[in-house]
Write an enzyme that holds these catalytic residues in place. Structure first.
Site, mmCIF file in Angstrom:
data_model
loop_
_atom_site.group_PDB
_atom_site.id
_atom_site.type_symbol
_atom_site.label_atom_id
_atom_site.label_comp_id
_atom_site.label_asym_id
_atom_site.label_seq_id
_atom_site.Cartn_x
_atom_site.Cartn_y
_atom_site.Cartn_z
ATOM 1 N N LYS A 14 0.832 -1.214 0.000
ATOM 2 C CA LYS A 14 0.000 0.000 0.000
ATOM 3 C C LYS A 14 0.866 1.265 0.000
ATOM 4 C CE LYS A 14 -2.180 -1.159 3.827
ATOM 5 N NZ LYS A 14 -1.551 -2.448 4.195
ATOM 6 N N ARG A 89 -10.209 0.336 8.261
ATOM 7 C CA ARG A 89 -9.765 -1.008 8.613
ATOM 8 C C ARG A 89 -10.819 -1.801 9.353
ATOM 9 N NH1 ARG A 89 -3.771 -0.089 8.571
ATOM 10 N NH2 ARG A 89 -2.857 -2.101 8.940
ATOM 11 N N ARG A 128 11.904 -6.330 5.680
ATOM 12 C CA ARG A 128 11.954 -4.895 5.996
ATOM 13 C C ARG A 128 12.331 -4.670 7.455
ATOM 14 N NH1 ARG A 128 6.687 -1.382 5.265
ATOM 15 N NH2 ARG A 128 6.108 -2.624 7.076
ATOM 16 N N ARG A 134 10.777 -0.418 12.524
ATOM 17 C CA ARG A 134 9.370 -0.542 12.931
ATOM 18 C C ARG A 134 9.233 -1.688 13.924
ATOM 19 N NH1 ARG A 134 4.779 0.137 8.289
ATOM 20 N NH2 ARG A 134 3.649 -1.164 9.783
ATOM 21 N N ARG A 146 -0.717 -9.273 13.126
ATOM 22 C CA ARG A 146 -1.257 -8.229 12.234
ATOM 23 C C ARG A 146 -2.104 -8.859 11.134
ATOM 24 N NH1 ARG A 146 4.223 -5.410 10.661
ATOM 25 N NH2 ARG A 146 2.961 -4.246 9.145
#
Ligand code: AP5
Ligand code: MG
Length: 192
Positions: A14, A89, A128, A134, A146
């Site tokens: 996204k 969401r 990542r 993060r 998640r």
């Protein structure tokens, strides 16, 4: 005004595709994840509240993110359109967004849903996590949480917009350029 929701599970691309879409169409990019991370970095009350949820891979409460989006819409009256990334969401967030947009005499024009296999999502996010800093990327358990949260609460958002015939599914695996071309095709078809 043409407003787009870029929809998809965690790690589906996204953010990556949003950058290209806003450059092409001049839309205002609204990523609730980015806004929340900036609140955390500034150690605001909202950020401190949100961090506990995000670190566990859970959704932040609806009223918090709906309030953020309401402020962002009010702060950008001149925007030629919005690109929503990571919002809505939940069904409640979708209903709230539709009301906020209707109050400004506009609506969601298109929901672009990126489809990526779970295996690929986990691979991308762990990869990542090595460099992103993060806190929700560097632990496979949190990444899985998640994805579970996405299936439990977020996939219903696509069903909600499907009722209005607004959803187009786009394959989210392949090169970034190929996926971008598919997204552009869907947008151009819808606008013509
Ligand atoms: P958020 O920041 O929205 O994160 P997310 O949805 O979990 O997804 P990501 O941002 O990690 O992935 P993405 O789909 O943007 O993919 P990206 O382009 O980065 O939300 C974080 C948290 O905030 C939530 O868990 C929740 O707690 C909270 N939150 C946010 N919004 C909320 C809301 N509305 N309500 C409640 N809570 C909310 O790509 C991922 C990786 O893949 C990158 O490394 C990228 O380089 C790579 N990649 C991209 N495209 C490709 C490709 N085609 N091939 C290979 N690799 C690729
Ligand atoms: Mg993102």
């Amino acid at each position: 005004m043409f407003n787009i929701i870029l929809f998809g599970p965690p790690g589906s691309g996204k953010g990556t595709q949003s950058e290209r879409l806003i450059a092409k169409y001049g839309l205002k990019h609204l990523s609730t994840g980015d806004i929340l991370r900036s609140e955390i970095a500034r150690q605001t009350r909202l950020g401190l509240e949100a961090k506990g949820y995000m670190d566990k891979g859970e959704l932040v409460p609806d009223e918090v993110v709906i309030g953020m989006i309401q402020s962002a819409l009010e702060e950008n009256p001149e925007a030629p359109g919005f690109l929503f990334d990571g919002f809505p969401r939940t069904t409640a967030q979708s209903e709230a967004l539709d009301k906020l947009l209707a109050a400004q005499n506009t609506e969601i024009g298109l929901v672009l849903a990126l489809m990526v296999s779970e295996e690929e999502l986990v691979k991308r996010l762990l990869n990542r996590g090595r460099t992103s800093g993060r806190s929700d990327d560097n632990n496979e358990e949190v990444i899985r949480a998640r994805i579970t949260e996405y299936h439990k609460k977020t996939s219903a958002v696509a069903e909600y917009y499907q009722k209005f015939g607004k959803v187009r599914y786009v394959p989210g695996e392949g090169s970034v350029d190929e996926i971008f071309t598919s997204l552009l095709n869907e947008i151009e078809q819808r606008r013509s």
